[in-house]
Design a protein around this motif. Structure first.
Motif, short mmCIF file in Angstrom:
data_model
loop_
_atom_site.label_atom_id
_atom_site.label_comp_id
_atom_site.label_asym_id
_atom_site.label_seq_id
_atom_site.Cartn_x
_atom_site.Cartn_y
_atom_site.Cartn_z
N SER A 169 0.84 -1.20 0.00
CA SER A 169 0.00 0.00 0.00
C SER A 169 0.87 1.25 0.00
CB SER A 169 -0.90 0.01 1.24
OG SER A 169 -1.62 1.22 1.34
N ARG A 170 0.36 2.33 -0.59
CA ARG A 170 1.06 3.60 -0.50
C ARG A 170 0.78 4.30 0.82
NH1 ARG A 170 -0.03 6.03 -6.56
NH2 ARG A 170 -2.14 6.21 -5.73
N SER A 171 -0.25 3.87 1.52
CA SER A 171 -0.62 4.52 2.77
C SER A 171 0.40 4.23 3.86
CB SER A 171 -2.00 4.03 3.23
OG SER A 171 -2.31 4.57 4.51
N PRO A 172 0.80 5.26 4.62
CA PRO A 172 1.64 5.03 5.79
C PRO A 172 0.82 4.79 7.05
CG PRO A 172 1.46 7.37 5.42
CD PRO A 172 0.65 6.71 4.32
N ALA A 173 -0.50 4.63 6.89
CA ALA A 173 -1.38 4.45 8.05
C ALA A 173 -2.33 3.29 7.81
CB ALA A 173 -2.18 5.72 8.32
N VAL A 174 -2.61 2.55 8.88
CA VAL A 174 -3.61 1.50 8.85
C VAL A 174 -4.47 1.66 10.11
CG1 VAL A 174 -1.98 -0.12 9.94
CG2 VAL A 174 -4.04 -1.00 8.82
N LEU A 175 -5.76 1.45 9.96
CA LEU A 175 -6.67 1.46 11.10
C LEU A 175 -6.94 0.01 11.49
CD1 LEU A 175 -9.21 4.12 9.75
CD2 LEU A 175 -7.09 4.49 11.04
N MET A 176 -6.32 -0.42 12.57
CA MET A 176 -6.51 -1.80 13.00
C MET A 176 -7.91 -1.94 13.60
SD MET A 176 -3.88 -3.46 12.04
CE MET A 176 -3.92 -4.99 12.98
N ARG A 177 -8.66 -2.87 13.07
CA ARG A 177 -10.08 -3.02 13.41
C ARG A 177 -10.29 -3.12 14.93
NH1 ARG A 177 -14.00 -4.88 9.93
NH2 ARG A 177 -12.35 -5.58 8.53
N ASN A 178 -11.24 -2.33 15.42
CA ASN A 178 -11.60 -2.30 16.85
C ASN A 178 -10.45 -1.87 17.76
OD1 ASN A 178 -13.21 -5.08 15.75
ND2 ASN A 178 -14.45 -3.49 16.73
N HIS A 179 -9.43 -1.25 17.19
CA HIS A 179 -8.27 -0.87 18.00
C HIS A 179 -7.89 0.59 17.75
CE1 HIS A 179 -4.03 -2.16 19.61
NE2 HIS A 179 -4.42 -1.00 20.09
N GLY A 180 -7.32 0.88 16.59
CA GLY A 180 -6.93 2.25 16.32
C GLY A 180 -5.84 2.33 15.27
N PRO A 181 -5.32 3.54 15.03
CA PRO A 181 -4.34 3.74 13.96
C PRO A 181 -2.92 3.36 14.36
CG PRO A 181 -4.90 5.84 14.96
CD PRO A 181 -5.79 4.83 15.60
N PHE A 182 -2.22 2.76 13.41
CA PHE A 182 -0.78 2.56 13.47
C PHE A 182 -0.21 3.22 12.21
CE2 PHE A 182 -2.05 -0.61 16.44
CZ PHE A 182 -0.97 -0.85 17.28
N THR A 183 0.90 3.92 12.36
CA THR A 183 1.51 4.58 11.21
C THR A 183 2.99 4.21 11.13
OG1 THR A 183 1.97 6.59 12.51
CG2 THR A 183 -0.11 6.51 11.28
N ILE A 184 3.52 4.29 9.92
CA ILE A 184 4.91 3.94 9.67
C ILE A 184 5.56 5.04 8.86
CG2 ILE A 184 4.52 1.45 9.80
CD1 ILE A 184 4.43 1.37 6.75
N GLY A 185 6.89 5.07 8.86
CA GLY A 185 7.61 6.07 8.08
C GLY A 185 9.08 5.75 8.00
N LYS A 186 9.79 6.58 7.25
CA LYS A 186 11.23 6.37 7.10
C LYS A 186 11.95 6.54 8.43
CE LYS A 186 12.28 11.16 5.85
NZ LYS A 186 12.88 12.07 4.84
N ASP A 187 11.35 7.32 9.32
CA ASP A 187 11.85 7.48 10.68
C ASP A 187 10.66 7.81 11.57
OD1 ASP A 187 11.30 10.18 10.12
OD2 ASP A 187 13.40 10.67 9.76
N ALA A 188 10.92 7.99 12.86
CA ALA A 188 9.82 8.22 13.79
C ALA A 188 9.10 9.53 13.51
CB ALA A 188 10.34 8.18 15.23
N LYS A 189 9.83 10.56 13.09
CA LYS A 189 9.20 11.84 12.79
C LYS A 189 8.18 11.70 11.67
CE LYS A 189 10.14 16.68 11.63
NZ LYS A 189 11.21 17.69 11.34
#
Length: 246
Positions: A169-189
């Motif tokens: 996916s091109r998205s850096p974010a996923v909404l984990m069902r019944n939980h919430g968002p997790f995001t990823i990137g080249k670094d923490a910022k």
């Protein structure tokens, strides 16, 4: 007293200390943007041990159940990519196994963030992707913000869901069902930025739906917007050109 395994060169130890400071500072961004309450949420960053990202890398993450105003560089904990504590005086975040799994299986990723921001988590509770109906979404996410599978906390199940959903996916974010968002990137910022942006678009699209039907953006326009934002927007690094002989 340090519990680092013997054999880490000084350069790696210095990078660990630098990363501790970075991760501690970035944790302050989560309450500043209203993305967390109490002790929820976490930020981590990879520490590359070798010449390139690999299975021997480490991660720096916040300790479990510690309030944000107590977090300091010294309180950050260091784990290996099995989620085992390498250095620190407190237990690592309960999401450490998920972060570690992402770093194991997505070597290009250098930062992971988890929040329980209100609007993004509401979409996760519905099990519904946030549709790409804003140019800002096309810019940042390259399409819809996807839903990941339901997974229990405590092992690498969440990490598996993140990787399965975002690997292609091109998205850096996923909404984990019944939980919430997790995001990823080249670094923490970059991952923190994605966490801020996913909450903003989740809120805006929710409000738009209260007014009526939203209008989708054509896939070709999403592609164009994404390409421009990723490669043209912002301050570009200058390129060195050979001096002319004339």
């Amino acid at each position: 007293m340090s519990t680092y395994p013997q054999g880490y060169p000084h350069s790696v130890l210095a990078e660990i200390e630098r990363t501790r400071a970075v991760v501690a500072t970035l944790h302050a961004e989560l309450p500043r943007w209203g993305l967390v309450v109490w002790t929820a949420g976490n930020v981590s960053q990879r520490v590359v041990v070798g010449s390139a990202p690999g299975p021997d890398d480490l991660l720096v993450i916040k300790p479990s159940g510690v309030t944000y105003d107590e977090l300091t560089p010294e309180s950050m904990v260091v784990c290996d990519l099995d989620g085992t504590l390498v250095d620190g005086t407190r237990a690592p975040s309960s999401d450490t196994a998920a972060h570690a799994y992402v770093y194991q299986h997505l070597p290009h990723i250098g930062g992971v963030v988890h929040t329980h921001s209100t609007y993004a988590t509401a979409w996760a509770a519905r099990g519904e992707p946030v549709p790409c109906v804003l140019t800002m979404m096309a810019d940042e996410f390259g399409g819809d913000v996807p839903i990941g599978p339901f997974a229990l906390i405590g092992d690498d199940s969440i990490g598996r869901g993140i990787v399965e959903t975002l690997r292609d996916s091109r998205s850096p974010a996923v909404l984990m069902r019944n939980h919430g968002p997790f995001t990823i990137g080249k670094d923490a910022k970059a991952a923190v930025k994605a966490a801020v942006m996913v909450e903003e678009v989740a809120r805006t699209v929710h409000i738009a739906r209260q007014l009526g039907d939203t209008v989708p953006i054509a896939p070709s326009d999403i592609d164009s917007l994404y390409a421009r934002y990723q490669h043209v927007y912002g301050q570009q690094q200058p390129t060195n050109t050979p001096e002319s002989d004339s």
